[in-house]
Write a protein that holds these residues in place. Structure first.
Motif, PDB file in Angstrom:
ATOM      1  N   TRP A 130      52.667 -27.509 -22.220  1.00  0.00           N
ATOM      2  CA  TRP A 130      53.266 -26.172 -22.153  1.00  0.00           C
ATOM      3  C   TRP A 130      54.596 -26.163 -21.390  1.00  0.00           C
ATOM      4  CZ3 TRP A 130      48.227 -26.764 -23.261  1.00  0.00           C
ATOM      5  CH2 TRP A 130      47.640 -25.883 -24.180  1.00  0.00           C
ATOM      6  N   LYS A 131      54.892 -27.264 -20.712  1.00  0.00           N
ATOM      7  CA  LYS A 131      56.170 -27.464 -20.014  1.00  0.00           C
ATOM      8  C   LYS A 131      56.397 -26.457 -18.876  1.00  0.00           C
ATOM      9  CE  LYS A 131      57.087 -30.496 -23.254  1.00  0.00           C
ATOM     10  NZ  LYS A 131      56.837 -31.926 -23.013  1.00  0.00           N
ATOM     11  N   VAL A 132      55.321 -25.968 -18.289  1.00  0.00           N
ATOM     12  CA  VAL A 132      55.438 -25.077 -17.129  1.00  0.00           C
ATOM     13  C   VAL A 132      54.449 -25.530 -16.059  1.00  0.00           C
ATOM     14  CG1 VAL A 132      56.272 -23.050 -18.401  1.00  0.00           C
ATOM     15  CG2 VAL A 132      53.803 -23.435 -18.164  1.00  0.00           C
ATOM     16  N   ASP A 133      54.738 -25.207 -14.822  1.00  0.00           N
ATOM     17  CA  ASP A 133      53.882 -25.629 -13.709  1.00  0.00           C
ATOM     18  C   ASP A 133      52.692 -24.697 -13.500  1.00  0.00           C
ATOM     19  OD1 ASP A 133      55.462 -27.827 -13.156  1.00  0.00           O
ATOM     20  OD2 ASP A 133      56.761 -26.700 -11.792  1.00  0.00           O
ATOM     21  N   PHE A 134      52.860 -23.410 -13.875  1.00  0.00           N
ATOM     22  CA  PHE A 134      51.802 -22.442 -13.632  1.00  0.00           C
ATOM     23  C   PHE A 134      51.489 -21.681 -14.918  1.00  0.00           C
ATOM     24  CE2 PHE A 134      54.248 -22.953  -9.717  1.00  0.00           C
ATOM     25  CZ  PHE A 134      53.249 -23.398  -8.852  1.00  0.00           C
ATOM     26  N   GLY A 135      50.215 -21.344 -15.092  1.00  0.00           N
ATOM     27  CA  GLY A 135      49.813 -20.588 -16.272  1.00  0.00           C
ATOM     28  C   GLY A 135      48.305 -20.603 -16.400  1.00  0.00           C
ATOM     29  N   ASP A 136      47.826 -20.158 -17.518  1.00  0.00           N
ATOM     30  CA  ASP A 136      46.382 -20.089 -17.761  1.00  0.00           C
ATOM     31  C   ASP A 136      45.886 -21.446 -18.253  1.00  0.00           C
ATOM     32  OD1 ASP A 136      43.792 -19.442 -18.283  1.00  0.00           O
ATOM     33  OD2 ASP A 136      44.220 -18.046 -19.921  1.00  0.00           O
ATOM     34  N   ILE A 137      45.431 -22.290 -17.341  1.00  0.00           N
ATOM     35  CA  ILE A 137      45.021 -23.641 -17.730  1.00  0.00           C
ATOM     36  C   ILE A 137      43.698 -23.658 -18.495  1.00  0.00           C
ATOM     37  CG2 ILE A 137      46.289 -24.726 -15.842  1.00  0.00           C
ATOM     38  CD1 ILE A 137      43.532 -25.187 -14.475  1.00  0.00           C
ATOM     39  N   THR A 138      43.011 -22.502 -18.583  1.00  0.00           N
ATOM     40  CA  THR A 138      41.797 -22.470 -19.424  1.00  0.00           C
ATOM     41  C   THR A 138      42.158 -22.713 -20.884  1.00  0.00           C
ATOM     42  OG1 THR A 138      41.934 -20.062 -19.695  1.00  0.00           O
ATOM     43  CG2 THR A 138      40.600 -20.892 -17.865  1.00  0.00           C
ATOM     44  N   ALA A 139      43.447 -22.545 -21.220  1.00  0.00           N
ATOM     45  CA  ALA A 139      43.901 -22.828 -22.590  1.00  0.00           C
ATOM     46  C   ALA A 139      43.637 -24.284 -22.956  1.00  0.00           C
ATOM     47  CB  ALA A 139      45.389 -22.508 -22.727  1.00  0.00           C
ATOM     48  N   VAL A 140      43.708 -25.158 -21.957  1.00  0.00           N
ATOM     49  CA  VAL A 140      43.473 -26.588 -22.224  1.00  0.00           C
ATOM     50  C   VAL A 140      42.060 -26.799 -22.756  1.00  0.00           C
ATOM     51  CG1 VAL A 140      43.286 -28.884 -21.184  1.00  0.00           C
ATOM     52  CG2 VAL A 140      45.164 -27.363 -20.528  1.00  0.00           C
ATOM     53  N   ALA A 141      41.075 -26.190 -22.112  1.00  0.00           N
ATOM     54  CA  ALA A 141      39.682 -26.334 -22.557  1.00  0.00           C
ATOM     55  C   ALA A 141      39.490 -25.789 -23.970  1.00  0.00           C
ATOM     56  CB  ALA A 141      38.744 -25.619 -21.584  1.00  0.00           C
ATOM     57  N   VAL A 142      40.172 -24.695 -24.264  1.00  0.00           N
ATOM     58  CA  VAL A 142      40.083 -24.098 -25.610  1.00  0.00           C
ATOM     59  C   VAL A 142      40.615 -25.063 -26.661  1.00  0.00           C
ATOM     60  CG1 VAL A 142      40.924 -22.243 -27.097  1.00  0.00           C
ATOM     61  CG2 VAL A 142      40.222 -21.722 -24.757  1.00  0.00           C
ATOM     62  N   TYR A 143      41.767 -25.676 -26.391  1.00  0.00           N
ATOM     63  CA  TYR A 143      42.365 -26.586 -27.366  1.00  0.00           C
ATOM     64  C   TYR A 143      41.573 -27.889 -27.484  1.00  0.00           C
ATOM     65  CZ  TYR A 143      46.404 -23.691 -28.353  1.00  0.00           C
ATOM     66  OH  TYR A 143      47.215 -22.676 -28.789  1.00  0.00           O
ATOM     67  N   ILE A 144      41.029 -28.350 -26.384  1.00  0.00           N
ATOM     68  CA  ILE A 144      40.182 -29.551 -26.440  1.00  0.00           C
ATOM     69  C   ILE A 144      38.973 -29.291 -27.332  1.00  0.00           C
ATOM     70  CG2 ILE A 144      38.618 -31.032 -25.109  1.00  0.00           C
ATOM     71  CD1 ILE A 144      41.501 -31.786 -24.641  1.00  0.00           C
ATOM     72  N   GLN A 145      38.363 -28.113 -27.205  1.00  0.00           N
ATOM     73  CA  GLN A 145      37.209 -27.765 -28.026  1.00  0.00           C
ATOM     74  C   GLN A 145      37.578 -27.713 -29.506  1.00  0.00           C
ATOM     75  OE1 GLN A 145      34.180 -27.717 -27.030  1.00  0.00           O
ATOM     76  NE2 GLN A 145      33.243 -27.059 -28.945  1.00  0.00           N
ATOM     77  N   ARG A 146      38.737 -27.136 -29.808  1.00  0.00           N
ATOM     78  CA  ARG A 146      39.200 -27.076 -31.202  1.00  0.00           C
ATOM     79  C   ARG A 146      39.399 -28.476 -31.778  1.00  0.00           C
ATOM     80  NH1 ARG A 146      44.072 -22.579 -31.007  1.00  0.00           N
ATOM     81  NH2 ARG A 146      42.809 -20.732 -30.470  1.00  0.00           N
ATOM     82  N   LEU A 147      40.001 -29.341 -30.976  1.00  0.00           N
ATOM     83  CA  LEU A 147      40.256 -30.712 -31.438  1.00  0.00           C
ATOM     84  C   LEU A 147      38.954 -31.469 -31.665  1.00  0.00           C
ATOM     85  CD1 LEU A 147      43.306 -31.624 -29.177  1.00  0.00           C
ATOM     86  CD2 LEU A 147      43.327 -31.356 -31.665  1.00  0.00           C
ATOM     87  N   ARG A 148      37.992 -31.279 -30.806  1.00  0.00           N
ATOM     88  CA  ARG A 148      36.701 -31.945 -30.984  1.00  0.00           C
ATOM     89  C   ARG A 148      36.075 -31.564 -32.327  1.00  0.00           C
ATOM     90  NH1 ARG A 148      34.663 -31.165 -24.758  1.00  0.00           N
ATOM     91  NH2 ARG A 148      35.144 -33.283 -24.016  1.00  0.00           N
TER      92      ARG A 148
END
Length: 238
Positions: free
Chosen positions: A190-208
């Motif tokens: 996302w190229k930012v230091d701060f934000g909603d990092i729960t997005a990472v878990a969402v995208y990991i689940q989609r990729l799985r």
């Protein structure tokens, strides 16, 4: 382990077809024989795409020329299998027509089986070289991550990914074997230091879900409890 090269032999004379398949198998090239073009076309929907097709022109039913036309409607120029015409028709107009319809080589009968195998191997080597120059890629099992075009493929099938799904996958695949914390993935993608990092878990689940193969329990992206995620390095094909 990478798959053997794979060739369709479309030839209605059984003795010639068997001879070609025999010589190719001795050179560690997988083959499938067809005695008409229609059966070969039908097989594309249920079989691995061949790396090369050896094609006779005089076939029962659909001619070799019509097969070439149909092949061009099914595949883009970059995805279409290489075609080597093998024919007793040696007139210049037949050769010009065949090459004009997308064939890569024209071999006349009678032919030397060993020379034919040498030409097939040369064709396959050119494909590998051209592919390597055209696209950097990372392979894991049946999947290929095409880094220049930002595409994930399973065999010849393109797996639909959003731009962020692709970026997350590329980042963790490039760092296979390393445990990546969610903040690390978020900052890299996302190229930012701060934000909603729960997005990472969402995208990991989609990729799985998109990497899951029915009937398989293989886990490409593993969760390291309390730390983050790691892409299984054992799946990467060097």
């Amino acid at each position: 382990m990478s798959k053997l090269p794979y060739v369709y032999v479309i030839e209605d004379e059984e003795s010639i077809s068997q001879l070609i398949c025999l010589y190719l198998s001795k050179s560690e090239i997988g083959t499938k024989a067809f005695y008409n073009a229609e059966d070969a076309l039908a097989n594309f929907d249920k079989d691995r795409k061949p790396d090369l097709i050896i094609l006779d022109l005089n076939l029962p039913g659909m001619s070799g020329f019509d097969f070439l036309k149909e092949l061009s409607t099914r595949f883009t120029e970059t995805e279409k299998p290489s075609v080597m015409i093998l024919s007793a028709r040696d007139a210049d107009e037949d050769m010009i027509k065949g090459l004009g319809l997308g064939a890569d080589e024209f071999v006349t009968k009678p032919f030397s089986p060993s020379v034919l195998v040498a030409r097939v191997n040369a064709n396959l080597r050119r494909q590998i070289s051209a592919s390597a120059k055209a696209e950097d890629s990372i392979r894991f099992d049946d999947f290929t991550l095409l880094l220049n075009s930002c595409v994930l493929k399973k065999g010849s099938q393109k797996i639909p990914l959003s731009s962020k799904e692709y970026e997350v996958l590329e980042y963790i695949v490039k760092n296979a074997g390393k445990t990546l914390i969610p903040e690390q993935i978020y900052q890299a993608v996302w190229k930012v230091d701060f934000g909603d990092i729960t997005a990472v878990a969402v995208y990991i689940q989609r990729l799985r879900k998109k990497l899951h193969t029915e009937g398989s329990d293989k886990e490409y992206i593993k969760t390291v409890f309390g730390k983050g995620y790691v892409f299984n390095p054992d799946c990467i094909i060097k």
